[in-house]
Write an enzyme that holds these catalytic residues in place. Structure first.
Site, PDB file in Angstrom:
ATOM      1  N   CYS A 136       0.846  -1.202   0.000  1.00 13.09           N
ATOM      2  CA  CYS A 136       0.000   0.000   0.000  1.00 13.09           C
ATOM      3  C   CYS A 136       0.880   1.251   0.000  1.00 13.09           C
ATOM      4  O   CYS A 136       1.544   1.532  -0.970  1.00 13.09           O
ATOM      5  CB  CYS A 136      -0.965  -0.048   1.184  1.00 13.09           C
ATOM      6  SG  CYS A 136      -2.360   1.058   0.992  1.00 13.09           S
ATOM      7  N   HIS A 173      -3.423  -5.786   1.076  1.00 12.31           N
ATOM      8  CA  HIS A 173      -2.768  -5.975   2.370  1.00 12.31           C
ATOM      9  C   HIS A 173      -2.718  -7.439   2.790  1.00 12.31           C
ATOM     10  O   HIS A 173      -3.631  -7.911   3.463  1.00 12.31           O
ATOM     11  CB  HIS A 173      -3.539  -5.198   3.445  1.00 12.31           C
ATOM     12  CG  HIS A 173      -3.381  -3.719   3.354  1.00 12.31           C
ATOM     13  ND1 HIS A 173      -2.365  -3.043   3.992  1.00 12.31           N
ATOM     14  CD2 HIS A 173      -4.100  -2.781   2.716  1.00 12.31           C
ATOM     15  CE1 HIS A 173      -2.468  -1.747   3.753  1.00 12.31           C
ATOM     16  NE2 HIS A 173      -3.514  -1.553   2.964  1.00 12.31           N
ATOM     17  N   GLU A 206      -0.918  -8.652   5.102  1.00 13.26           N
ATOM     18  CA  GLU A 206      -0.738  -8.734   6.564  1.00 13.26           C
ATOM     19  C   GLU A 206      -2.079  -8.652   7.299  1.00 13.26           C
ATOM     20  O   GLU A 206      -2.157  -8.971   8.477  1.00 13.26           O
ATOM     21  CB  GLU A 206       0.226  -7.636   7.043  1.00 13.26           C
ATOM     22  CG  GLU A 206      -0.367  -6.249   7.238  1.00 13.26           C
ATOM     23  CD  GLU A 206      -0.623  -5.476   5.937  1.00 13.26           C
ATOM     24  OE1 GLU A 206      -0.517  -6.081   4.846  1.00 13.26           O
ATOM     25  OE2 GLU A 206      -0.934  -4.278   6.024  1.00 13.26           O
TER      26      GLU A 206
END
Lengths: 227, 83
Positions: A86, A194, A196
């Site tokens: 990002c 994302h 994560e």
């Protein structure tokens, strides 16, 4: 394996990344301030999402001049893994570690949702645990994710298999549905989604975990334990 | 002192989603004949006369103020006398 999570003023996914590496992947991880100058002792560098320097001027533009950036460039030159997610992707673009630039989303809205992706290339150090053409879902959360590059650059990205993730249902207007690209050498990955935020099935989605596992698998292959 | 005014816009040929939306809004308000709206950035700053040069300002624009991948820039300078 020892991961560095770079923390810029305005980073806000650094804790998620730290948690993904430490608690889910089970590897060592440390926060490294943008003010530091070296990355000695680290095996991978992660640039988190967020709004470094408030996205002033352009997303990632100010962070690309941070003290730590020359060390990240040196780290990348050595062929070690660098992952920007990002805002981290935007910083890699602004710093010239990856080609192209980000524009405001085509629909002008900040988009925060889970989005379907296709793994376009699974022979990278970031995607070896995925199947080729596998469809996965990862969350996106950005206003400036509309990837842009000139036609020559796009042709090079395609010819060198540098496009790693594509959106199935292009949410932001990105050229060629690009969601993530690697550099020519394949050791610097930038992606808007994302991973994560998708590492635990208990929290709804673990499609992102294999990305971190891929980095670990690749590292272990090159650092076989000798007893 | 020299006052520097820098204008940054998306390159021709690069779609400008904001410009498009604002253009549509003008047309919706019945302002006719509007086309090719481009939204950009305006920056102004002062430089010491001795430090200022075209080369210097161009270098600033290329390295930071504009992103040459998607943006064009132009600038103007004017001599000013500070009080």
């Amino acid at each position: 394996m020892n991961f560095a999570v770079i923390v810029f003023p305005g980073s806000n996914c650094d804790t998620d990344l730290f948690h993904a590496i430490k608690d889910v992947l089970g590897e060592k991880v440390e926060y490294v301030s943008h003010q530091e100058h070296d990355l000695e002792g680290f095996d991978a560098v992660l640039l988190p999402g967020g709004f470094s320097y408030g996205d002033y001027l352009r997303s990632g533009s100010i962070a690309s001049f941070a003290n730590i950036m020359p060390a990240i460039k040196d780290f990348a030159e050595l062929g070690k893994p660098v992952l920007g997610i990002c805002n981290g992707f935007q910083i890699l673009l602004e710093s010239g570690l990856l080609p192209g630039a980000m524009k405001r989303n085509a629909g002008l809205k900040f988009i925060c949702e889970s989005t379907p992706l296709t793994v376009e290339h699974n022979e990278t150090m970031f995607t070896n645990e995925y199947e080729m053409d596998e469809r996965i879902n990862l969350p996106i959360a950005h206003a400036d994710g509309n990837y842009e590059c000139d036609d020559d650059t796009l042709a090079r990205l395609e010819a060198n298999h540098q496009i790693v993730f594509k959106y199935d249902d292009n949410p932001n207007g990105s050229k060629a549905n690009i969601a993530g690209i690697v550099n020519e050498r394949g050791n610097v990955l930038g992606m808007m989604p994302h991973p994560e935020r998708a590492v635990e099935a208990l929290l709804g989605n673990d499609d992102g975990l294999r990305l971190f596992q891929s980095i670990l698998v690749n590292w272990r292959e090159h650092h076989a334990v000798t007893s | 002192m020299v006052k520097v005014k820098v204008y940054v816009t998306l390159k021709e040929g690069v779609l400008d989603p904001q410009g498009k939306a604002v253009e549509q809004a003008l047309l919706a308000k019945d302002f006719k004949g509007v086309s090719d709206m481009r939204i950009g950035k305006y920056m102004e700053f002062y430089m010491d006369r001795d430090d200022h040069s075209d080369r210097n300002i161009q270098s600033m624009c290329k390295q930071l103020l504009a992103n040459p991948v998607i943006e064009d820039y132009r600038y103007e300078t004017e001599e000013v006398v500070h009080q």
